[in-house]
Design a protein around this motif. Structure first.
Motif, PDB file in Angstrom:
ATOM      1  N   ARG A  16       6.997 -12.783  25.640  1.00 15.58           N
ATOM      2  CA  ARG A  16       8.104 -12.209  25.946  1.00 15.58           C
ATOM      3  C   ARG A  16       8.310 -10.667  26.841  1.00 15.58           C
ATOM      4  O   ARG A  16       8.649 -10.636  28.445  1.00 15.58           O
ATOM      5  N   LYS A  21      14.128 -14.425  23.351  1.00 14.63           N
ATOM      6  CA  LYS A  21      13.713 -13.926  21.815  1.00 14.63           C
ATOM      7  C   LYS A  21      13.511 -14.353  20.512  1.00 14.63           C
ATOM      8  O   LYS A  21      12.725 -13.962  20.193  1.00 14.63           O
ATOM      9  N   SER A  52      12.912 -17.941  20.867  1.00 10.05           N
ATOM     10  CA  SER A  52      12.414 -18.965  20.636  1.00 10.05           C
ATOM     11  C   SER A  52      12.204 -20.231  19.672  1.00 10.05           C
ATOM     12  O   SER A  52      12.199 -19.187  18.209  1.00 10.05           O
ATOM     13  N   ASN A  84       5.373 -14.504  19.915  1.00  7.30           N
ATOM     14  CA  ASN A  84       6.543 -14.918  21.436  1.00  7.30           C
ATOM     15  C   ASN A  84       5.933 -13.084  21.900  1.00  7.30           C
ATOM     16  O   ASN A  84       7.307 -13.161  23.660  1.00  7.30           O
TER      17      ASN A  84
END
Length: 194
Positions: free
Chosen positions: A131, A139, A141, A127
């Motif tokens: 990002r 942030k 998620s 992630n």
């Protein structure tokens, strides 16, 4: 596997009525590839089937995961593996409410074409990497909690998939027209995107 599903541990923001409304609007015709499901289907009335493929791994999934009020343990395990973070080869127990939402939306679209899964579970490392490349990645998620999927269909537009997801009245539905996918999750009911 690292976590348990959260469907029974927190107050659900998804109403059972909303999910049932989406399923009542459609009929699932089942001819499963899941080996053990066939015996259960004799005389069964209510089944839920998930069809997907992954362009990243080349894997295909076509399984009945729920029959007359009960999730099928081996099918859920199969889906969890399919939706793993392929970059890290990390599996998480996905929240089964997510399966119900994406299956209900798929039924409303009246197609047998499997979803293309772009992203299911993501590790925090994956992630963070995504990002750093895109400001559209949250942030915190829900992908990291096993509660979200990013999906596409060749035979349906982003708007059609988005509208089907919204019609379920459950979870979050995000439209990403420029990237050609729809995000569906089992978090709070909300919509976004263009």
């Amino acid at each position: 596997m690292t976590d348990k599903t959260t469907s029974g541990t927190k107050k659900s923001l998804i109403t059972r009525r909303g999910i049932l409304r989406a399923f009542a609007a459609t009929t699932i015709v089942a001819a499963p590839t899941y080996a053990n499901a066939a015996g259960f289907l004799r005389g069964a009335g209510d089944v839920r089937r998930l069809r997907m493929y992954s362009g990243r791994t080349g894997e295909h999934l076509d399984t009945i995961y729920w029959i007359e009020g009960k999730y099928i343990k081996d099918a859920i395990k199969e889906i969890n593996y399919f939706m793993r973070d392929w970059r890290e080869d990390a599996v998480k127990n996905m929240d089964t409410r997510t399966f119900d939402i994406i299956t209900a939306a798929h039924n409303l679209l009246d197609t047998t074409e499997p979803y293309l899964l772009l992203s299911g579970y993501r590790t925090p490392k994956t992630n963070a990497m995504l990002r750093s490349r895109s400001r559209g990645v949250a942030k915190s998620s829900l992908h990291m909690k096993g509660q979200a999927n990013d999906l596409r269909l060749k035979s349906r537009s982003v708007n059609q998939i988005y509208n089907a997801g919204r019609s379920c009245g459950a979870g979050g539905v995000g439209k990403y027209s420029r990237s050609n996918f729809v995000h569906m999750d089992c978090g709070a009911v909300r919509t976004w995107g263009s």
